[in-house]
Scaffold this active site. Sequence first.
Site, PDB file in Angstrom:
ATOM      1  N   ASP A 150      59.893 -54.426  33.930  1.00  0.00           N
ATOM      2  CA  ASP A 150      61.218 -54.517  34.541  1.00  0.00           C
ATOM      3  C   ASP A 150      62.085 -55.505  33.771  1.00  0.00           C
ATOM      4  OD1 ASP A 150      59.450 -56.565  35.491  1.00  0.00           O
ATOM      5  OD2 ASP A 150      60.902 -57.104  37.033  1.00  0.00           O
ATOM      6  N   GLU A 151      63.399 -55.349  33.936  1.00  0.00           N
ATOM      7  CA  GLU A 151      64.375 -56.315  33.436  1.00  0.00           C
ATOM      8  C   GLU A 151      64.090 -56.737  31.989  1.00  0.00           C
ATOM      9  OE1 GLU A 151      64.270 -59.264  36.607  1.00  0.00           O
ATOM     10  OE2 GLU A 151      65.790 -58.157  37.729  1.00  0.00           O
ATOM     11  N   VAL A 152      64.038 -55.748  31.114  1.00  0.00           N
ATOM     12  CA  VAL A 152      63.774 -56.005  29.696  1.00  0.00           C
ATOM     13  C   VAL A 152      65.116 -56.350  29.039  1.00  0.00           C
ATOM     14  CG1 VAL A 152      62.654 -55.154  27.599  1.00  0.00           C
ATOM     15  CG2 VAL A 152      61.871 -54.359  29.833  1.00  0.00           C
TER      16      VAL A 152
END
Length: 479
Positions: free
Chosen positions: A150-152
Amino acid sequence: MSPPWPKGKKLVHLDLKGAPPRIGYLHKLIELFSRLGADGLLVEYEDMFPYDGELKLLQATAHPAYSREEVMSIQESAKARGMEVIPLVQTFGHMEFVLKHRSLWHLREVPLCVGTLNPHKEEGFKLVMEMLRQVVDLHPGLRTLHIGADEVYTLGEGEDSKLWLDSTGGTVEQLFLSHVNKVAKAIKEAWPDMNIIMWDDMMRGMSQDTLKANGLVGLVQPMLWDYTPNLDVDKTVSLLEKYHGAGMSDLWAASSFKGSTFVHTCVTCTQRHVDNHLQWLKVAASLPAAINMRGMAITGWQRYDHLSVLCELLPVALPSLASCLQTLIHGEFSTEANRKVTETLGVSSVEVEAMERASADESLFPGRKLAELILEINSLLDSEDFRFFESNMFVRGWFSPYHRQRKMVNPLNCMHIHKQASEYLDTLQKKVEALKKEMVALYPDSTVEEWIEEHVSAVMAPLQRITEAIQECIKEMVP
């Protein structure tokens, strides 16, 4: 009223990247989770896992990581109660606990982003696979693994990624999918029967064709997360239908019982999190029968990321967790669900701030005394007397910065200010000492130190400065 949460696991998320419970307290919590209706744990070990060999540097330094024996005991405690344990190991984004180390800086996508792995370096891929290998090896019989993703942030902004994008004509979406695909295939090669879960947020804007083309279908099970009390039901159903339409037949949901209000929240609001679950029940009721929901992870974030402040500690969030689980089980937060929570925890209200002081057996609610002390201290710290002491009439009128600088003060009024500040400090200090004693029994010393510095010191410091400054000024004015 909605139907109860459909068939599937109800996982309690244990975020261990902040305030990791001492192992004895963790065993009590697992027992409570089981009594409240959970049937699995999603364990995000981060730096609390006993990595060894070249990965030993990933272990926490502020406090000891769990030992191999303790990790096994967590699984045994859960399995004795019929609860599945699913480890969560970040493999792309939120790798702050890995990439903060100087020797691994070169594996970042961009220098300023501590969380995102450069997907082009084989060394980074091997590091991820070694992390996964060590975790899987210490979880015998493991069936399911969560690979994060997530949230790269800042993906595509590194020099290697820019070259890849230019030379291939590919997109950042394809770059993301290619790394996840590589990790997932390597997991399947090493452990053919492993189920792989990943967070969904990086795929939300992708078309079905993009998802189908990369080969992730059949490899991963997306976990769609939304922690808001006003979750958009129609939009969420559409997203799940999109994933299903792309061929991802096994899907998961993720809600929240704490750690998703504000980054610095100290006390959990139960109603906010119950509302989130009521919306998720509406989503489940609106889904086509063909969509297979494998379960829900009820997240309890301890930090927004490895380098942010602590969110609410677990004890003040237990009424919220209990209420959320019972909401899923009953299909609403009914009178019966409320009664189950209050009886199981031995509390008068599901809102932790409205709880009466404990008189029943504290074992009903592991950590209850700490929760009560946190509430008392939080109430003191939020009071106008404490937070705005420097703005009260006496301080502004007789001990302003002008007076302090010139050391020309009214001694009588200043002694009144000194007495008031000293009394406040004494009251707070006594509460803090009681809190330390209780907190250190449940958490490492470093957690106690961090919590007090974050919540108490900022309020105490101005009071302490005023008392010291008054003493200095009085010396100049009184024989």
